[in-house]
Design an enzyme around this catalytic site. Structure first.
Site, PDB file in Angstrom:
ATOM      1  N   SER A   6      38.082  69.645  11.489  1.00 43.30           N
ATOM      2  CA  SER A   6      39.318  69.254  12.153  1.00 43.30           C
ATOM      3  C   SER A   6      39.909  68.003  11.493  1.00 43.30           C
ATOM      4  O   SER A   6      40.207  68.025  10.300  1.00 43.30           O
ATOM      5  CB  SER A   6      39.057  69.077  13.649  1.00 43.30           C
ATOM      6  OG  SER A   6      40.257  69.023  14.362  1.00 43.30           O
ATOM      7  N   ASP A  98      42.551  79.709  16.223  1.00 44.05           N
ATOM      8  CA  ASP A  98      42.712  78.255  16.163  1.00 44.05           C
ATOM      9  C   ASP A  98      44.150  77.894  15.796  1.00 44.05           C
ATOM     10  O   ASP A  98      44.697  78.473  14.853  1.00 44.05           O
ATOM     11  CB  ASP A  98      41.752  77.714  15.100  1.00 44.05           C
ATOM     12  CG  ASP A  98      41.745  76.219  14.957  1.00 44.05           C
ATOM     13  OD1 ASP A  98      42.460  75.521  15.693  1.00 44.05           O
ATOM     14  OD2 ASP A  98      41.004  75.729  14.081  1.00 44.05           O
ATOM     15  N   HIS A 128      38.670  76.900  17.593  1.00 50.53           N
ATOM     16  CA  HIS A 128      38.483  75.582  16.994  1.00 50.53           C
ATOM     17  C   HIS A 128      37.199  74.952  17.546  1.00 50.53           C
ATOM     18  O   HIS A 128      36.864  75.144  18.703  1.00 50.53           O
ATOM     19  CB  HIS A 128      39.691  74.704  17.341  1.00 50.53           C
ATOM     20  CG  HIS A 128      39.712  73.400  16.629  1.00 50.53           C
ATOM     21  ND1 HIS A 128      40.210  73.281  15.363  1.00 50.53           N
ATOM     22  CD2 HIS A 128      39.306  72.171  16.996  1.00 50.53           C
ATOM     23  CE1 HIS A 128      40.112  72.025  14.977  1.00 50.53           C
ATOM     24  NE2 HIS A 128      39.553  71.325  15.950  1.00 50.53           N
TER      25      HIS A 128
END
Length: 171
Positions: A6, A98, A128
């Protein structure tokens, strides 16, 4: 080798770019980017399709972007803006459900188009942060194992011998 997921994927990509442009004493031999944030200006595609109800939400990404204190034209916020030629071999992993999926796909495509040895994997049907949720999402464990196998393959292919020969010759 820089690795992150991320926002950490954003930092790992940025670190690899910075170290390509101003090399350190020890080279970056690979990078591993898990569902990386590489284009904070993205608002369509997967950001729209999975922006609500799939753990990470578009409104949360907007909040992060507003607090990251970055200029959208700055490659450190949006690594996809920077030239990718000469970056180290890379494993890019996205999650099929995601909001950041399309950013990771685009970054992997840019790396490939720039001649960077890249392995792209998508954990279809996953969300995610699946790597952190592998104890509660049964398929996440297998997806993570496959990602690690791809990273091991990249690392096995890295030719460190020329650097060793250069170091020996310099001594």
């Amino acid at each position: 080798s820089p690795a992150g997921d991320s926002a950490g994927g954003n930092l790992a990509a940025g670190t690899s770019i910075a170290l390509r442009d101003e090399p350190a004493d020890v080279p970056v031999i690979a990078q591993w980017l898990l569902y990386p944030a590489t284009d904070m200006s993205a608002d369509g595609g997967s950001m729209r399709d999975f922006g609500e109800g799939f753990l990470l939400e578009a409104k949360t990404m907007e909040w992060f972007s507003n607090h990251y204190a970055g200029d959208e034209k700055d490659w450190r916020l949006n690594p996809v803006l920077k030239d990718a030629e000469g970056l180290p071999p890379t494993v890019v992993v996205t999650a099929g459900l995601d909001p950041l999926r399309d950013q990771g796909r685009a970054y992997a495509g840019k790396l490939i188009a720039s001649g960077v040895h890249t392995v792209y994997r998508e954990a279809s049907g996953n969300i995610h942060s699946f790597a952190n949720l592998r104890k509660i999402i049964p398929s996440a464990h297998d997806d993570l194992v496959a990602c690690l196998a791809a990273l091991n393959m990249i690392l096995a292919e890295v030719d460190t011998e020329p650097a060793s020969r250069q170091a020996a010759a310099a001594a």
